[in-house]
Design an enzyme around this catalytic site. Structure first.
Site, PDB file in Angstrom:
ATOM      1  N   GLU A  70      31.229  32.655  46.537  1.00 11.23           N
ATOM      2  CA  GLU A  70      31.836  31.976  46.879  1.00 11.23           C
ATOM      3  C   GLU A  70      31.593  32.414  48.398  1.00 11.23           C
ATOM      4  OE1 GLU A  70      33.108  28.807  46.893  1.00 11.23           O
ATOM      5  OE2 GLU A  70      33.007  28.679  44.758  1.00 11.23           O
ATOM      6  N   TYR A 155      40.211  27.467  51.833  1.00  8.95           N
ATOM      7  CA  TYR A 155      38.928  27.243  50.004  1.00  8.95           C
ATOM      8  C   TYR A 155      38.768  28.932  49.673  1.00  8.95           C
ATOM      9  CZ  TYR A 155      35.434  25.924  47.527  1.00  8.95           C
ATOM     10  OH  TYR A 155      34.112  24.985  47.019  1.00  8.95           O
ATOM     11  N   ASP A 173      37.390  19.448  48.940  1.00 15.25           N
ATOM     12  CA  ASP A 173      36.207  19.242  50.041  1.00 15.25           C
ATOM     13  C   ASP A 173      35.716  17.827  50.528  1.00 15.25           C
ATOM     14  OD1 ASP A 173      35.007  18.831  47.519  1.00 15.25           O
ATOM     15  OD2 ASP A 173      33.705  20.790  48.343  1.00 15.25           O
TER      16      ASP A 173
END
Length: 330
Positions: A70, A155, A173
Site C-alpha cells: 500500500e 485509506y 477512493d
C-alpha cells in the site's frame, strides 16, 4: 489499491456495522432497487474472482506485506510496484526485520527503485518499529489502531484492515467514486459516496469487496471506460452504460462537437481542399448555412477561425483587392 491516503476512504459505520447518526439519512441519497442489491453484489464478486489482475500482495493476508504494498503504491503504477515489492519483502521479510534495518538502507532502496517521496520509506521503517515496541510485535487489526502507525492515513489503515484481517470499512477512493457516480447516479458528495459505498458492501466481506470494486474502477470503469472489453458486471444496472454519459467527478464533460469551433475548423480545411482559394464571404456559406457577413456567425467569427488555423500552420490568409482570402498552406 489506489494512489494514496490523500483520497477519501473513511466511512461512518459503527463497530456494529450500523451507519453513524452523523451521516446523512438514508432517504437523502439515491436508493438502489432492493431486489437488485444482492444481484449487484454477486455480479461484482463473481467478476473479480474470474478476471482480477494477479498482483502478489493479493495472494497474502500478511499485514506487513500488505502495508508495504500500500505504501509503495501511493501515486505509483501497480505494474512498477511488483518488482520493488518482491525485492523489499525478500530483503526485509517481516516487520521485525525492517525495524532492525538501518534506515539509510531502506531509504536507499526506495530511491534505487524510484518509489517517490523518501519520507514514505522513513515512515514505513518507523511504523515497523512501532509494531515491535508499541504492539508487542503483533500487527494492529482495526483501522483506528492501524492509523496510529507512522505515515498510515485513513485509506492505508482501512486497506490493511480489509485485506489482511477482513476487518475494514468500505473504501471510497477516486476509482470507487467514479464507479458509483456512473453506475448508480450517486451525486458528487463525499458523505453520500461514503454512505452508499458502506451500505452496498456486504457485511464481513471487506477483503473481497474492496478489492473488487477498486478493480472495477481501475480496469473496466476508468476515465476511458472499457465496459464491454472488460465485461463490466454492472452493465445491466449502470446509468452511464444506458445513457452513454460517462462523465464523473474526475472525468469532466467533453465539449460538444456539434456546433463547436472544432467542427467548423474541420469544415474549413475540407472546403479549402476543394478550391485553390476562397474569399471569406465565399467560404462562409459553404461551411455554415446561416452565415451572414455582419451577423453573429459572420466575417469576424470566420476570421477568428482562420486565424487559429493559420497559427496552426494549416491555412494562409491573404488580402486580395481589399478582401481577405484563404487557402490551404502547401
Amino acid at each position: 489499491m489506489t494512489d494514496g491516503d490523500e483520497r477519501s476512504s473513511s466511512t461512518h459505520r459503527t463497530a456494529s456495522g450500523d451507519v453513524d447518526a452523523d451521516a446523512p439519512a438514508d432517504d437523502d441519497a439515491p436508493a438502489l432497487p432492493d431486489e437488485d442489491v444482492d444481484a449487484v453484489r454477486e455480479a461484482l464478486v463473481g467478476w473479480y474472482g474470474e478476471s482480477h489482475r494477479d498482483f502478489p500482495w493479493r495472494r497474502t493476508d500478511d499485514p506487513y506485506e500488505i502495508l508495504v504494498s500500500e505504501v509503495m503504491s501511493q501515486q505509483t503504477q501497480l505494474g512498477r510496484v511488483v518488482e520493488a515489492w518482491e525485492a523489499f519483502v525478500d530483503r526485509w521479510p517481516t516487520a521485525a526485520a525492517l525495524a532492525s534495518a538501518d534506515r539509510s538502507d531502506v531509504v536507499s532502496f526506495w530511491t534505487d527503485h524510484s518509489l517517490g517521496y523518501n519520507n514514505r520509506a522513513k515512515y514505513l521503517h518507523e511504523a515497523a518499529g512501532q509494531v515491535q515496541t508499541e504492539f508487542d510485535g503483533e500487527f494492529p487489526e482495526t483501522p483506528a489502531e492501524l492509523s496510529e502507525l507512522m505515515g498510515v492515513g485513513p485509506y492505508t489503515a482501512n486497506a490493511v484492515a480489509s485485506f489482511a484481517f477482513n476487518n475494514g470499512d468500505a473504501v471510497v477512493d477516486t476509482n470507487v467514486k467514479r464507479v458509483l457516480y456512473r453506475a448508480f447516479d450517486v451525486p458528487d458528495d463525499d458523505r453520500t459516496f461514503e454512505r452508499v459505498a458502506s451500505n452496498l458492501m456486504p457485511d464481513d466481506e471487506s477483503r473481497v469487496w474492496n478489492n473488487a470494486i477498486m478493480e472495477l474502477g481501475g480496469v473496466a470503469c476508468g476515465k476511458t471506460p472499457r465496459c464491454d472489453e472488460e465485461g463490466c458486471p454492472w452493465r445491466r444496472w449502470c446509468r452511464a452504460y444506458e445513457t452513454g454519459d460517462f462523465t464523473a467527478p474526475d472525468v469532466p464533460t467533453q465539449p460538444t462537437f456539434e456546433g463547436s469551433r472544432r467542427q467548423f475548423r474541420g469544415r474549413i480545411v475540407r472546403t479549402l481542399g476543394e478550391y485553390d482559394e476562397l474569399t471569406v464571404d465565399e467560404l462562409g456559406p459553404r461551411i455554415r448555412v446561416d452565415y451572414a457577413p455582419d451577423g453573429e456567425h459572420g466575417r469576424e467569427w470566420l476570421r477568428g477561425l482562420l486565424s487559429d488555423l493559420a497559427d496552426d500552420g494549416l491555412v494562409d490568409v491573404v488580402e486580395r483587392d481589399g478582401e481577405s482570402a484563404a487557402r490551404l498552406r502547401r
